[in-house]
Motif scaffolding. Structure first.
Motif, PDB file in Angstrom:
ATOM      1  N   LYS A  68       0.709  -1.199   0.155  1.00 27.32           N
ATOM      2  CA  LYS A  68      -0.386  -0.290   0.079  1.00 27.32           C
ATOM      3  C   LYS A  68       1.035   1.449  -0.349  1.00 27.32           C
ATOM      4  CE  LYS A  68      -4.359  -2.101   2.346  1.00 27.32           C
ATOM      5  NZ  LYS A  68      -4.832  -2.188   3.763  1.00 27.32           N
ATOM      6  N   PHE A  69       2.047   1.414   0.866  1.00 26.54           N
ATOM      7  CA  PHE A  69       3.234   2.332   0.897  1.00 26.54           C
ATOM      8  C   PHE A  69       3.386   1.846  -0.785  1.00 26.54           C
ATOM      9  CE2 PHE A  69       6.739   4.036   2.352  1.00 26.54           C
ATOM     10  CZ  PHE A  69       6.654   5.117   2.616  1.00 26.54           C
ATOM     11  N   LEU A  70       3.943   1.558  -1.270  1.00 27.33           N
ATOM     12  CA  LEU A  70       4.478   1.756  -2.591  1.00 27.33           C
ATOM     13  C   LEU A  70       3.896   2.274  -3.561  1.00 27.33           C
ATOM     14  CD1 LEU A  70       7.007  -1.046  -2.144  1.00 27.33           C
ATOM     15  CD2 LEU A  70       7.851   1.359  -2.460  1.00 27.33           C
ATOM     16  N   LYS A  71       2.825   2.198  -3.744  1.00 27.45           N
ATOM     17  CA  LYS A  71       1.405   2.495  -4.320  1.00 27.45           C
ATOM     18  C   LYS A  71       1.968   3.963  -4.716  1.00 27.45           C
ATOM     19  CE  LYS A  71      -2.375  -0.544  -4.985  1.00 27.45           C
ATOM     20  NZ  LYS A  71      -3.813  -0.883  -4.428  1.00 27.45           N
ATOM     21  N   LYS A  72       1.615   4.418  -3.527  1.00 26.18           N
ATOM     22  CA  LYS A  72       1.814   5.955  -3.537  1.00 26.18           C
ATOM     23  C   LYS A  72       3.341   6.415  -3.442  1.00 26.18           C
ATOM     24  CE  LYS A  72      -1.612   6.627  -0.105  1.00 26.18           C
ATOM     25  NZ  LYS A  72      -1.825   6.856   1.463  1.00 26.18           N
ATOM     26  N   ILE A 349      11.506   0.731  10.222  1.00 26.74           N
ATOM     27  CA  ILE A 349      11.064   1.829  10.380  1.00 26.74           C
ATOM     28  C   ILE A 349       9.334   1.239   9.631  1.00 26.74           C
ATOM     29  CG2 ILE A 349      10.241   4.212   9.534  1.00 26.74           C
ATOM     30  CD1 ILE A 349      12.811   3.652  11.348  1.00 26.74           C
ATOM     31  N   ALA A 350       8.901   1.529  10.578  1.00 24.25           N
ATOM     32  CA  ALA A 350       7.091   1.893  10.898  1.00 24.25           C
ATOM     33  C   ALA A 350       6.555   2.254   9.869  1.00 24.25           C
ATOM     34  CB  ALA A 350       6.278   1.898  11.948  1.00 24.25           C
ATOM     35  N   LEU A 351       5.878   1.690   8.664  1.00 24.94           N
ATOM     36  CA  LEU A 351       5.813   2.497   7.808  1.00 24.94           C
ATOM     37  C   LEU A 351       4.636   4.144   7.842  1.00 24.94           C
ATOM     38  CD1 LEU A 351       4.790  -0.422   4.576  1.00 24.94           C
ATOM     39  CD2 LEU A 351       7.247   1.306   5.140  1.00 24.94           C
ATOM     40  N   GLN A 352       3.744   3.644   8.750  1.00 29.46           N
ATOM     41  CA  GLN A 352       2.641   4.549   8.924  1.00 29.46           C
ATOM     42  C   GLN A 352       3.236   5.428   9.547  1.00 29.46           C
ATOM     43  OE1 GLN A 352       2.461   1.710  10.187  1.00 29.46           O
ATOM     44  NE2 GLN A 352       2.148   1.523  12.225  1.00 29.46           N
ATOM     45  N   GLU A 353       4.472   5.713   9.595  1.00 31.59           N
ATOM     46  CA  GLU A 353       5.425   6.720  10.306  1.00 31.59           C
ATOM     47  C   GLU A 353       5.876   7.795   9.666  1.00 31.59           C
ATOM     48  OE1 GLU A 353       5.883   4.681  15.155  1.00 31.59           O
ATOM     49  OE2 GLU A 353       7.345   5.636  13.464  1.00 31.59           O
ATOM     50  N   VAL A 354       6.366   7.655   8.398  1.00 30.70           N
ATOM     51  CA  VAL A 354       6.388   8.061   6.663  1.00 30.70           C
ATOM     52  C   VAL A 354       5.600   8.311   5.933  1.00 30.70           C
ATOM     53  CG1 VAL A 354       8.511   7.595   4.909  1.00 30.70           C
ATOM     54  CG2 VAL A 354       8.582   6.737   7.546  1.00 30.70           C
ATOM     55  N   ASN A 355       5.644   9.833   5.795  1.00 26.64           N
ATOM     56  CA  ASN A 355       4.955   9.731   4.428  1.00 26.64           C
ATOM     57  C   ASN A 355       5.170   9.815   3.288  1.00 26.64           C
ATOM     58  OD1 ASN A 355       3.891  11.386   2.612  1.00 26.64           O
ATOM     59  ND2 ASN A 355       3.513  13.449   3.723  1.00 26.64           N
ATOM     60  N   PRO A 356       4.770   8.797   1.927  1.00 30.67           N
ATOM     61  CA  PRO A 356       4.545   8.276   1.375  1.00 30.67           C
ATOM     62  C   PRO A 356       5.419   8.939   0.475  1.00 30.67           C
ATOM     63  CG  PRO A 356       2.913   7.447   1.930  1.00 30.67           C
ATOM     64  CD  PRO A 356       2.870   8.300   2.583  1.00 30.67           C
ATOM     65  N   ASN A 357       4.560   9.718  -0.042  1.00 35.10           N
ATOM     66  CA  ASN A 357       4.635  11.284  -1.164  1.00 35.10           C
ATOM     67  C   ASN A 357       5.822  12.076  -1.450  1.00 35.10           C
ATOM     68  OD1 ASN A 357       2.039  10.775  -2.766  1.00 35.10           O
ATOM     69  ND2 ASN A 357       0.836  11.388  -0.188  1.00 35.10           N
ATOM     70  N   THR A 358       6.779  12.241   0.340  1.00 34.08           N
ATOM     71  CA  THR A 358       7.899  12.993   0.419  1.00 34.08           C
ATOM     72  C   THR A 358       9.207  11.891   1.494  1.00 34.08           C
ATOM     73  OG1 THR A 358       7.492  13.586   2.675  1.00 34.08           O
ATOM     74  CG2 THR A 358       6.435  15.147   0.609  1.00 34.08           C
ATOM     75  N   GLY A 371      15.177   2.997   1.004  1.00 34.82           N
ATOM     76  CA  GLY A 371      15.595   1.962   1.419  1.00 34.82           C
ATOM     77  C   GLY A 371      15.748   0.786   2.388  1.00 34.82           C
ATOM     78  N   GLU A 372      15.584   0.061   2.307  1.00 31.79           N
ATOM     79  CA  GLU A 372      15.737  -1.111   2.931  1.00 31.79           C
ATOM     80  C   GLU A 372      15.478  -0.894   4.911  1.00 31.79           C
ATOM     81  OE1 GLU A 372      17.333  -4.792   2.651  1.00 31.79           O
ATOM     82  OE2 GLU A 372      17.539  -5.385   0.311  1.00 31.79           O
ATOM     83  N   ILE A 373      15.858   0.141   4.880  1.00 29.52           N
ATOM     84  CA  ILE A 373      15.844   0.896   6.512  1.00 29.52           C
ATOM     85  C   ILE A 373      14.577   1.052   6.734  1.00 29.52           C
ATOM     86  CG2 ILE A 373      15.407   3.698   6.364  1.00 29.52           C
ATOM     87  CD1 ILE A 373      17.311   1.016   8.724  1.00 29.52           C
ATOM     88  N   LEU A 374      13.209   1.232   5.408  1.00 24.37           N
ATOM     89  CA  LEU A 374      12.177   0.924   6.159  1.00 24.37           C
ATOM     90  C   LEU A 374      11.497  -0.746   5.796  1.00 24.37           C
ATOM     91  CD1 LEU A 374      11.403   3.240   3.526  1.00 24.37           C
ATOM     92  CD2 LEU A 374      10.372   3.432   5.681  1.00 24.37           C
ATOM     93  N   ASN A 375      10.328  -0.961   6.476  1.00 23.52           N
ATOM     94  CA  ASN A 375       9.755  -2.248   6.399  1.00 23.52           C
ATOM     95  C   ASN A 375       9.023  -2.672   5.079  1.00 23.52           C
ATOM     96  OD1 ASN A 375       8.249  -4.852   7.445  1.00 23.52           O
ATOM     97  ND2 ASN A 375       7.274  -3.465   8.194  1.00 23.52           N
TER      98      ASN A 375
END
Length: 404
Positions: A68-72, A349-358, A371-375
């Protein structure tokens, strides 16, 4: 504008390059003496740069975590953009049958050289053997406590890669972010109790592998190894089943259909038809269903078919057992093997804590992740690198744009 990029891998370099476009001062920090080491060894030293362009809705299905995150993220920078970026820098890419894309040179050094050349032309500073101990958010700036002293930056991009253990993320402890505990993704299944290991080296091009008691399954090439089973079908299944298998401590049962073109009834129908046409042929000497002879002999012996038995001499029970061994051969999984050089983790890093557009932290303005530091993790086929290029690009341009 001073920007620090933590991590000298694919995502780190791509972030640094795109953060440098408007005259900002960018420094890459890499804790090891080597740069782009994962790029160097990936794809057997050829570097699987990306995957053949897919619609974003299909592309994101290749990420067990992060769909879902990468969709954005992907609308900002997708596979087509990766191809254009490298080809415009004299690194032509080619597509293989399975959709994987490599440099035409078949040498990962082509990719490394392009990234190093670009970063050199942009005046990016690179500091190797410089580990980050902590990151302090000072409000309008960040202080990096390194093993070579403290440094201050206006923005920080964290692209330090995945880590197999939680303490690998300890340099982020002063920040508010949640770290999803890392677990392995992309691994082979160990089957120490199974005699099939004696057939190491044998492969089937289109097998189907399912984990018993779950909906987890994958289809593709399968390879028998001296420790169990591997190949794309197993590796991709391991990624989607990473959490479940971790909970089960890698004890499970795999159900294998050796040739996905056949289901249970088709196997039996084909066997009976062949038997009518060639009743006096010895079963063991005539492998069917594109099964290699050594594997066919093994499956026959598992079905209690004797060396001299002919097709017309098989009992109904033997036919059924052979069909079962072809269609749902059960292997006991007892452990895993990961590729240390190409280690991929689920977690970060939990994805809900990062803005996928920036790619900006929702807690710390001017702090970005890539990169891979993210979940986020993808299956084999160039998907992990594509996530690195896309998130790196977005973190890089955002770090500059937000400062204007």
């Amino acid at each position: 504008m001073k920007i620090a990029v933590i991590g000298g891998g694919a995502a780190g370099f791509f972030a640094a390059i795109h953060a440098s476009k408007k005259g900002s001062s960018v420094t890459i920090f890499e804790k090891s003496p080597k740069l782009l080491s994962k790029v160097k060894i990936s794809g057997g030293g050829r570097c699987n740069v990306t995957h053949r362009p897919l619609e974003i809705s299909k592309l994101v299905k290749n990420y067990p975590r992060g769909e879902k995150f990468l969709k954005k993220v992907f609308p900002h920078f997708k596979s087509e953009d990766t191809i254009q970026w490298f080809e415009s820098r004299s690194v032509p890419l080619k597509v293989e049958e399975d959709g994987r894309m490599f440099p035409v040179s078949d040498d990962s050094q082509s990719i490394i050289d392009a990234l190093l050349k670009e970063s050199g032309q942009l005046g990016i500073q690179i500091r190797t053997s410089t580990g980050i101990k902590t990151i302090q958010d000072q409000g309008n700036s960040f202080t990096l406590n390194t093993n070579q002293g403290e440094l201050t930056f206006d923005a920080v991009i964290v692209a330090g890669g995945g880590h197999p253990k939680l303490d690998g993320y300890s340099f982020l402890k002063n920040l508010k972010h949640t770290i999803v505990s890392p677990i392995p993704s992309l691994f082979t299944f160990n089957t120490p109790q199974e005699p099939i290991k004696k057939l190491m080296g044998i492969s089937m091009p289109n097998a189907h592998v399912k984990i018993e008691g779950t909906k987890l399954n994958y289809q593709g090439p399968l390879l028998i190894t001296h420790w169990g089973v591997s190949g794309p079908a197993v590796l991709k299944l391991s990624a989607f089943g990473a959490e479940w298998l971790h909970e089960k401590k890698y004890h499970a049962r795999a159900i294998i259909n050796w040739n996905s073109d056949f289901n249970e009834s088709k196997y039996l129908e084909h066997l009976l038809t062949y038997s009518k046409s060639h009743p006096n042929r010895k079963v063991i000497n005539y492998p069917l269903f594109e099964v290699p002879s050594r594997l066919w002999e093994y499956l026959c012996s598992q079905s209690e078919i004797e060396l001299n038995q002919t097709f017309n001499g098989l009992s109904k029970k033997q036919y059924n057992k052979l069909v079962q061994n072809l269609f749902c051969h059960i292997l006991r999984i007892d452990g895993k093997t990961t590729f240390k050089e190409e280690f991929v983790t689920a977690g970060g890093i939990a994805l809900q804590e990062v803005n996928p557009n920036t790619m900006e932290s929702r807690y710390h303005p001017n702090l970005y992740f890539a990169g891979e530091i993210l979940n986020i993790d993808g299956i084999t086929g160039g998907f992990n690198f594509q996530a690195a290029w896309s998130t790196g690009y977005l973190a890089g341009i955002s770090s500059v744009n937000n400062s204007l």
